[in-house]
Design an enzyme around this catalytic site. Structure first.
Site, mmCIF file in Angstrom:
data_model
loop_
_atom_site.group_PDB
_atom_site.id
_atom_site.type_symbol
_atom_site.label_atom_id
_atom_site.label_comp_id
_atom_site.label_asym_id
_atom_site.label_seq_id
_atom_site.Cartn_x
_atom_site.Cartn_y
_atom_site.Cartn_z
ATOM 1 N N ASP B 14 -6.797 -6.830 -3.701
ATOM 2 C CA ASP B 14 -5.324 -6.846 -3.740
ATOM 3 C C ASP B 14 -4.728 -7.817 -2.737
ATOM 4 O O ASP B 14 -3.885 -8.655 -3.084
ATOM 5 C CB ASP B 14 -4.765 -5.442 -3.436
ATOM 6 C CG ASP B 14 -4.897 -4.503 -4.630
ATOM 7 O OD1 ASP B 14 -5.288 -4.942 -5.727
ATOM 8 O OD2 ASP B 14 -4.603 -3.309 -4.446
ATOM 9 N N ARG B 94 0.648 3.676 9.624
ATOM 10 C CA ARG B 94 1.526 2.573 9.223
ATOM 11 C C ARG B 94 2.342 1.994 10.371
ATOM 12 O O ARG B 94 2.453 0.765 10.487
ATOM 13 C CB ARG B 94 2.449 3.002 8.072
ATOM 14 C CG ARG B 94 1.727 3.329 6.770
ATOM 15 C CD ARG B 94 0.561 2.448 6.505
ATOM 16 N NE ARG B 94 -0.052 2.610 5.198
ATOM 17 C CZ ARG B 94 -1.234 2.105 4.892
ATOM 18 N NH1 ARG B 94 -1.950 1.426 5.800
ATOM 19 N NH2 ARG B 94 -1.734 2.276 3.689
ATOM 20 N N ASP B 123 4.173 3.600 1.380
ATOM 21 C CA ASP B 123 3.751 2.673 2.420
ATOM 22 C C ASP B 123 4.678 1.484 2.567
ATOM 23 O O ASP B 123 4.901 0.986 3.672
ATOM 24 C CB ASP B 123 2.309 2.229 2.171
ATOM 25 C CG ASP B 123 1.352 3.366 2.472
ATOM 26 O OD1 ASP B 123 1.692 4.207 3.323
ATOM 27 O OD2 ASP B 123 0.294 3.434 1.835
ATOM 28 N N SER B 178 -7.611 5.065 -5.967
ATOM 29 C CA SER B 178 -6.868 4.285 -5.002
ATOM 30 C C SER B 178 -6.973 5.039 -3.681
ATOM 31 O O SER B 178 -6.642 6.213 -3.590
ATOM 32 C CB SER B 178 -5.418 4.195 -5.477
ATOM 33 O OG SER B 178 -4.603 3.751 -4.432
#
Lengths: 407, 407, 407, 407
Positions: B14, B94, B123, B178
């Site tokens: 990705d 994050r 996210d 995922s």
């Protein structure tokens, strides 16, 4: 004719010894009342025992369904848990008992109610708040707080006192855990539990369940259906809520589910340590919580969690018959309108493992959750959302940058 | 010289595909940044891969200790849990990543930051709120939301796009779950999990742990020591917090601890379903909660629970760098002053079984909790307490009785 | 036959200019709907004006009583106040308007609803959330957010645009405050108010009231009666709630009551400054709050205050048609069961001075509150109460003393 | 040598009569302590009076600045208001008094502390919780709860008792309101106030202020500056906080500001009615609240309001010296970091009219708030925001529509 006192009576040594004490210290006829909330003790011979001990009369009232429907279920709907862990088993039962005691007091035109709860526990608070709210005119007698007249400090003392008053019943002097049991749970206090540094002696202690270690090596599936937040069927079979709990107790007990070991804060200000077994209740609460995951939106869930904490505190503190409990329950009930669906679990050695949840009112949408863009969701919208969601922190950051530049 | 964009880079397909896309759509030099928060992926060859894909430069930053000390520990101290179950593993990481991206952006005098989060997830919100708060002047690029220019919808598309832009790296076209991993947890989404009616395929899914069924038949004791709410030793050995988590991950993983299956509400408004493994974190949070049981008074515990929920929401929503997070954390830290002591657990097939807790600051008093009257507690006081605790409900009951008599 | 769009129409310049714009940009018939929530504007000639401007049809709906009974009263019962000061005047009206727009959209089988709220305000959020909740299939058109096609940025632009499209109506180009009015309040934004450092120009600004300085030198008494938290009479005369508000507006306006000047946080993330006049509403809310003082017990009052804040946030954010609003309202309504009684005030130059409150359900007891010992209260009980109420802090203090002695 | 008791002494009849009572009922030397928290009473001759009444010693301690800095200011920073109205004047002062009593008890090696609070009020709770927290070993004596030995029920009784014990001091037998005063406020209870149906007799009652009716016909501007939530200057002149309050008392008192009439719920369970004058405090709290409007973001403000309610409850209940108060205060202090700026008011006949607020940390942005589109705000973003903000309610509406179609 003498005035009457209603005695909350279990048939055990503690409440039996109260009968002669009441007669010695008050000029009352003693009417015993045994409320069956599913404690599973032997009720045979209870009447004889009460009368032998000097009581005028014995009422035995089975209120298991009322207990479940009006007291347990609202707690399930609320997901009410006290201090992270305690499913409120004893707390839930006290108000229904207080209510029945008052009803019989009115029937008998009694002037007082007597209970055998100690002066250090929560139950005195719960019984008495219930009685005050429902019958503020009734006198309340709590022998264990009568320092001047209640001199018994041990089972031996009580047996001795009973004997002195002509009651020769076969009570063992053996002290075990102090326990409270009803359909929802059993609590254990005392003995080694009085030191939180010590691991509970589960082999000695457990009544409704086995420990996870002793549970079968094979897991077992169970399904439950709810309608408006109320359990209505188990493994595909419709049954009333009390029967569902009863059957879940067997299943949960078998698989070592719902044993907790907690140091909790009592209403009267000290910490106490207990072990609780709530095999069926733990499964039921988990199922309900999980069903709500699918159905309640985020904002409702957030506020409901706060209300659950408040509900738990209210119930724990014995404030059942209050406007606040009613109002919080009205909130909870409003959220349950669409809590309808099925939950499947695998029970295995203390674990409740989710095995699928479905509801006609599920807000989960596979197309929304997955990565693709669909009719309902334009990825680009997220940009606008984030820009406004973060607007105030960006403005603040710019202001701070500007200020530090100027200084 | 070209302006620069900082790309949050993992080395995976990705984020690799983003490099040529950035160069095609913007006139930027691409500086890749890989932040190591304990995700445990292969970092060898990362630089080569980044450069091969067109990046100017690669930074690899190990921030595991900063992540643990400044982001994980405050969540442990708060006992922050999102929507009953989620231990915030991804959410916690994050902000530290955003902070590092900004630091490197400043170092490189970059004008933009690019991340590979999708337009449907949390996210993107967390990255962008972090960036906005720390560097409101930086442009943010989120390729997955660029409907006009980002045309790849699958791994196959990405591989194809890479090939077309001269990047021929060995990416498998296989779609699995995922996932997001760091030292604290791993999350799994997608595949069969997209239908909440379906039980997860744990054999296929689990990475950090085995299922309770696969765990050893023998339990294992573990002790942890905390000082001011911070874990400082494991099984009697002092070590830094990140090492404690690492070792607890092994222990918890081995015993099938900390696997949860949840339908949660994302910030962007939809429900999603995930399975999370947090083996060590689950043990650590439980230990901390339990220690607090002994130490915090009832009122503090009650408010702290509310604050924990708020803290969890703040962290989940990516609002780490805000005055509210700071203020809630100040509350939490104040409560941790005396959260010092030792917790012992037995780990057994998914169960964390308490095996004793001790603290020099324990408010538990055996003499207070037991049935006897001592210096500190006069049973008779309970009567006065109950009378005032229940005064308003008694007054209310009397008023109502009086009114119904008059009507 | 063309598809139809429903336009929320006021007859003012802004919404009039939308008619030709809609026709220019969409192939719809425009059905105008003017919802009367007590804004007091001129409705004569509205139909002619709408048609002259190109609308197919005009509905004028008087929903004042529905607005008051179903939206205003719940807010009064909740004592809902946003950010300390704002009585939610505009917020309350938006959901009833959205509901009516949807009803007429269904009646007309329209496919879209158009509103004239700007892209920076709260009202777009409130209108659209209402529409989404009631008719998720309807398209929503917000011209002010259509950067590409809506080019008018001022009243002059709008007048010019109208003229170009053959609409020659007498609109003044004069820019005054931006206002929103209904039966409950009028808001003012813009002009000097855009700088919070500047005192509002009240002489220019006020519409419903005079400033305290301009109010009569003589105060005036007013009495209100409530039943279940609903106002039912004013100065001894029974009347419907909307009439009570109307009359209180006159009284409050005359005496300079209910003018507030606030910097508030909008849903969309920025702060804005406004002046609100809520003359009658301020009196009514104060009366309700005060009556509750006599009737609600402490615990209920405490939780109700929290719920009031939540209710205010929900209403402010336009989340009226949500399960959470329903649940919070269920809580509120439950608390209102006994909120019955009379409140007397003296109004004087901006002051609402209490002049006596009575209720059959008052929990106030003169004998309890006074210093004497009576049947209901034994002073000695206070000792027991304090001992247990303070038990945990005493235990803590003893523990700390012991620890510091040992160190 | 005799053991000593510390008596909280005011010089008034109530506490004077306690001296002979203590000597008659206990074998203690009586050490009187008069804590000056700004109550403004005559301290001349106090020592003579104490000794004449049988005390061994008198301490007079001026703690006004400590009271203001450590107790009042945190309440201002919190905006702590009990039950909507009460600015906690009496509550704030009790912990500092308890602290001083304990300090002197330690200095004198006393074994007990005696206070003259009644058995029905809040102050006994506050004093005793303070003492328990700071000196759990000290005995507490509360004469008014000693039903067996304290027989005085009126001022006449007390005067008579003093005379019988050789204390012939000039106390008037006149009963007025029961009052408590300090720098922050004065409270009034008793007489006509005991009936909430009766309007207070303000002409008789007011001490610190005039009623709005009696206030000047001309308003007066006042400006205050805050730094980190602490007031630092008044009308442009720097001064310490206690002086600011003193001067605001004059200003507020002159303009009829801060008189409230409230029925409140006491900690001990009953409702009581009081009138409070807090002229300066009301202005200061309003100024602080208003400054925060400009500076705090929405989320912080929302949580801070909840914390303010908690703080008010804690202070009201006398739980100052607790971990919870410390933790809540840590939250509050964290939010005050940027509460710096200037507030201007016009005071006029009971009204505090905003006349402009400024702060270097203001989050208000004129360009953001106005209607134009600027760099910081793209109107189009609002669409994405609303779509996600309303996503769950739209999903729910679609689900419901689908279900009703199928049924």
């Amino acid at each position: 004719m003498k005035e009457k006192v209603i005695l909350a009576y279990s048939g055990g040594l503690d409440t039996t010894a109260i009968i002669p004490w009441l007669k010695e210290n008050y000029d009352y006829d003693v009417v015993c009342v045994c409320i069956n909330v599913g404690q599973g003790n032997e009720l045979d011979g209870l009447e004889e025992r009460a009368k032998l001990s000097g009581a005028t009369k014995l009422y035995v009232e089975n209120v298991v369904d009322e207990f479940v429907d009006d007291y347990v279920i609202p707690c399930v709907q609320a997901n009410a848990v006290y201090e992270n862990k305690y499913l409120l088993g004893t707390s839930m039962a006290r108000p229904v008992i207080a209510k029945k005691l008052v009803e019989i007091a009115r029937l008998e035109s009694a002037v007082a109610i007597c209970h055998g709860a100690t002066g250090k526990g929560n139950d005195q608070v719960r019984f008495e708040l219930g009685i005050k709210a429902l019958a503020p005119d009734l006198k309340i007698i709590a022998p264990w707080r009568c320092n001047d007249t209640w001199k018994m400090q041990s089972r031996e003392d009580e047996i001795q006192y009973c004997k002195e008053h002509g009651i020769d019943l076969p009570f063992s002097a053996d002290n075990s855990y102090s326990r409270d049991r009803n359909l929802w749970h059993i609590s254990h206090e005392g003995l080694e539990l009085e030191d939180p540094a010590i691991e509970p002696n589960y082999d000695h202690l457990l009544v409704l369940s086995v420990s996870p270690q002793e549970a079968p090596n094979e897991g077992e599936y169970v399904t439950m259906t709810f309608e408006n937040g109320i359990p209505i069927s188990l493994n595909g079979e419709k049954m009333k809520a009390s029967t569902i709990i009863e059957k879940l107790n067997e299943l949960g007990g078998k698989h070592g589910i719902g044993i907790i070991d907690i140091v909790e804060n009592r209403v009267v200000g000290m910490k106490s340590r207990g072990v609780y077994e709530t095999p069926g209740g733990t499964i039921l609460m988990e199922a309900h919580t999980q069903l709500e995951e699918l159905i309640l939106d985020r904002a409702t869930l957030t506020v409901k969690k706060e209300m659950a904490n408040k509900f738990a505190d209210i119930v724990y503190e014995g404030k059942w018959f209050t406007p606040l409990r009613e109002a919080v329950q009205a909130f909870i009930e409003s959220t349950q309108q669409y809590v309808t669906g099925e939950v499947k679990f695998k029970l295995y050695k203390g674990n409740i493992i989710k095995a699928g949840t479905t509801s006609p009112y599920s807000l989960y949408s596979e197309s929304l959750a997955s990565f693709t863009t669909g009719e309902l969701y334009d990825h680009h919208d997220a940009e606008g959302f984030i820009n406004l969601f973060g607007l105030s922190l960006k403005v603040r950051a710019m202001k701070m940058a500007e200020l530090s530049k100027n200084n």
